[in-house]
Design a protein around this motif. Structure first.
Motif, short mmCIF file in Angstrom:
data_model
loop_
_atom_site.label_atom_id
_atom_site.label_comp_id
_atom_site.label_asym_id
_atom_site.label_seq_id
_atom_site.Cartn_x
_atom_site.Cartn_y
_atom_site.Cartn_z
N THR A 155 26.63 -1.09 -1.20
CA THR A 155 25.33 -1.56 -2.45
C THR A 155 24.06 -1.72 -2.07
O THR A 155 23.76 -1.13 -2.86
CB THR A 155 25.35 -3.91 -1.87
OG1 THR A 155 27.03 -3.38 -1.96
CG2 THR A 155 25.09 -4.52 -2.82
N GLU A 156 24.04 -1.90 -0.85
CA GLU A 156 22.69 -2.05 -0.42
C GLU A 156 22.42 -0.20 -0.74
O GLU A 156 21.06 -0.09 -1.68
CB GLU A 156 21.68 -2.00 0.73
CG GLU A 156 20.09 -1.46 1.59
CD GLU A 156 19.86 -1.79 2.89
OE1 GLU A 156 18.81 -2.22 3.20
OE2 GLU A 156 20.99 -2.39 4.11
N LYS A 157 22.54 0.73 -0.78
CA LYS A 157 22.68 1.75 -0.68
C LYS A 157 22.80 2.30 -2.48
O LYS A 157 21.31 2.55 -2.87
CB LYS A 157 23.70 2.74 -0.71
CG LYS A 157 23.29 4.70 -0.81
CD LYS A 157 24.29 5.33 -0.61
CE LYS A 157 25.04 4.76 1.41
NZ LYS A 157 25.80 5.92 2.11
N ALA A 159 22.06 -0.09 -4.40
CA ALA A 159 20.54 -0.75 -5.75
C ALA A 159 19.76 0.19 -4.88
O ALA A 159 18.45 -0.24 -6.07
CB ALA A 159 20.62 -1.87 -4.32
N GLY A 160 19.08 0.76 -4.04
CA GLY A 160 18.36 0.97 -4.25
C GLY A 160 18.86 2.20 -4.41
O GLY A 160 17.29 3.20 -5.18
N TRP A 161 19.82 3.17 -4.83
CA TRP A 161 19.34 4.93 -5.62
C TRP A 161 18.99 3.95 -7.41
O TRP A 161 17.99 4.81 -8.39
CB TRP A 161 21.03 5.02 -6.09
CG TRP A 161 21.35 5.88 -4.82
CD1 TRP A 161 20.53 6.05 -3.67
CD2 TRP A 161 22.34 5.58 -4.19
NE1 TRP A 161 21.43 6.29 -2.50
CE2 TRP A 161 22.92 6.64 -3.60
CE3 TRP A 161 24.39 5.61 -5.31
CZ2 TRP A 161 23.69 6.97 -2.80
CZ3 TRP A 161 24.96 6.33 -5.11
CH2 TRP A 161 24.86 6.69 -3.84
N LYS A 163 17.09 0.97 -7.92
CA LYS A 163 15.73 0.75 -8.35
C LYS A 163 14.64 1.88 -8.19
O LYS A 163 13.60 1.63 -8.97
CB LYS A 163 15.67 -0.60 -7.23
CG LYS A 163 14.33 -1.00 -7.33
CD LYS A 163 14.15 -1.99 -8.49
CE LYS A 163 12.53 -2.16 -8.22
NZ LYS A 163 12.20 -2.91 -10.12
N ALA A 188 21.26 -7.27 1.48
CA ALA A 188 21.38 -6.08 1.74
C ALA A 188 20.80 -5.42 0.17
O ALA A 188 19.99 -4.43 0.21
CB ALA A 188 23.13 -5.49 1.53
N VAL A 189 21.53 -6.77 -1.51
CA VAL A 189 20.56 -6.46 -2.27
C VAL A 189 19.12 -6.67 -2.01
O VAL A 189 18.27 -6.16 -2.44
CB VAL A 189 20.99 -7.19 -3.10
CG1 VAL A 189 20.50 -7.34 -4.90
CG2 VAL A 189 22.52 -7.12 -3.54
N ARG A 191 16.74 -6.16 0.98
CA ARG A 191 16.93 -5.00 1.42
C ARG A 191 16.14 -3.64 0.27
O ARG A 191 15.55 -3.18 0.33
CB ARG A 191 17.63 -4.68 2.63
CG ARG A 191 17.63 -5.90 3.59
CD ARG A 191 18.09 -5.72 5.07
NE ARG A 191 19.39 -5.01 4.69
CZ ARG A 191 20.94 -5.89 4.65
NH1 ARG A 191 20.14 -7.34 5.44
NH2 ARG A 191 22.10 -5.34 4.80
N SER A 192 17.42 -3.78 -0.07
CA SER A 192 16.99 -2.36 -1.20
C SER A 192 16.32 -2.48 -2.18
O SER A 192 15.89 -1.29 -2.18
CB SER A 192 18.77 -2.83 -2.28
OG SER A 192 18.31 -3.39 -3.20
#
Length: 401
Positions: A155-157, A159-161, A163, A188-189, A191-192
């Protein structure tokens, strides 16, 4: 006193907190135009994938969930938007040109980093106010074209993409109550670098089984499948998720799941939500419920002395504590209001089967033996007429609640 229903969500001002949730309704441009004219603050468009046109639907897609003829929800086996990205893009442009102050939120789903970022960039260019990411889907996973992610790292990965591609446009991640740890995923969201979360998605479910044919609902030419449960049945779960996220994570929350009335909406706001996404209630009662939602919430705010939503968003959170911190040693007993009671006997049965046999039947009506009652509340919970209150021994009974 005039109250202000506007609210800031992910840095974007909404004229009120009521938003249409993604559904077949929000896949229709004419419907969205009518909704914005009626007073809805915005809409999350039905989730679109890179090429939604390959999705193969089956019918019927929706079944009713009921208990003793009472409506408690809907189950759907619908999939992503049948429209191409180009059509949804065009809808975003039309809506923003015609309604510049309404909030238009495309919901996207993809498989690879390239597709997630390509979709985000396209909708940013089209004028989207917020990008919502549908990372987890409760049913039809073989058709969703989505990375099946239900854990914090993935999820973090993603969300980072998104964003990274969206830039200054806020990014919201839709969460599922079926996540093994929704708080870890929400963290995790955060942190992203994403801006908010939407909680919660529909819940994977089975409506029931036809006892004549032995086939679970819905019956699709003799076969069935799992679907996503929405509506009033989700409310307690969605409230819990909203509160837990609000207590643990510093993210804006769009609440979704079981919001039927302005009272439901007020509860979600009190537990930390900023906006309220609604679908099933619109399907039941129509777009016109927006007037009742706004008027009801505004009247309650006036009665409570709240001038704007920020006065009470999250105000109920301090009352939620771990079980070990609840006060001990407070004794209450049941009190039955004879003027309200109809003698149905439900409380008698409940106390006999799950309580301490503290309720007797005398001349067809229940009577509480205070010396036996421990105040467990089973009878109070079972009384549909709200004829039972819990009071301190020897205390004055209060109106039923």
């Amino acid at each position: 006193m005039t109250v202000d229903l506007s609210v800031d969500y992910c840095g974007i001002k909404h004229e009120n907190p009521f938003i249409l949730a993604p559904s077949p309704s929000t896949d229709n441009l004419d419907f969205l135009i009518k909704a914005f004219e009626a007073g809805w603050a915005g809409a999350v468009l039905k989730t679109v994938a890179v090429d939604s046109r390959i999705v193969s639907r089956v019918f019927p897609m929706v079944t009713r969930v009921e208990q003793e003829a009472a409506f408690i929800g809907l189950q759907n086996i619908d999939l992503v938007s049948e429209h191409s990205v180009e059509i949804v893009e065009k809808n975003v442009r039309v809506l923003k040109e015609r309604f510049p102050h309404k909030i238009v939120v495309p919901s996207i789903m993809a498989f690879s980093k390239e597709d997630w970022q390509a979709l985000a960039k396209r909708f940013v260019d089209a004028g989207a106010d917020i990008i919502e990411c549908s990372i987890w889907h409760p049913h039809g996973t073989e058709w969703t074209l989505c990375t099946q992610v239900n854990e914090p790292v993935g999820t973090e990965k993603i969300a980072g993409w998104v964003k990274e591609a969206a830039g200054d446009v806020p990014v919201v991640i839709k969460l599922s109550a079926l996540d093994s740890d929704i708080i870890a995923t929400a963290e995790a969201v955060e942190r992203s670098g994403a801006d908010g979360v939407s909680a919660i998605n529909t819940i994977k479910s089975i409506t029931g089984v036809n006892l004549d044919t032995l086939i679970p609902y819905p019956n699709i030419a003799g076969l069935s499948t799992y679907g996503g449960l929405s509506g009033p049945a989700l409310k307690p779960i969605a409230l819990r998720c909203t509160a837990e996220i609000a207590q643990k994570v510093n993210l804006d929350i769009a609440a979704s799941g079981g919001i039927t009335s302005w009272k439901d909406g007020a509860e979600f706001l009190l537990l930390g939500a900023s906006t309220l996404q609604i679908c099933t209630s619109v399907l039941r009662f129509g777009l016109g419920i927006i007037d009742e939602l706004k008027q009801g919430l505004a009247s309650w705010m006036e009665d409570k002395g709240f001038q704007n939503l920020t006065d009470f968003i999250g105000k109920s959170l301090p009352y939620l504590v771990e079980h070990s911190r609840l006060p001990r040693g407070i004794q209450v007993v049941s009190h039955i209001n004879k003027e309200v009671c109809n003698g149905c006997g439900v409380c008698f049965t409940a106390c006999r089967t799950g309580g301490h046999e503290a309720i007797l039947l005398a001349e067809g009506f229940p009577k509480v033996e205070a010396s036996k009652c421990i105040g467990c509340g089973i009878c109070h919970a079972m009384c549909f007429l709200k004829a039972i209150t819990l009071i301190r021994p020897g205390g004055e009974p209060k109106p039923a609640s």
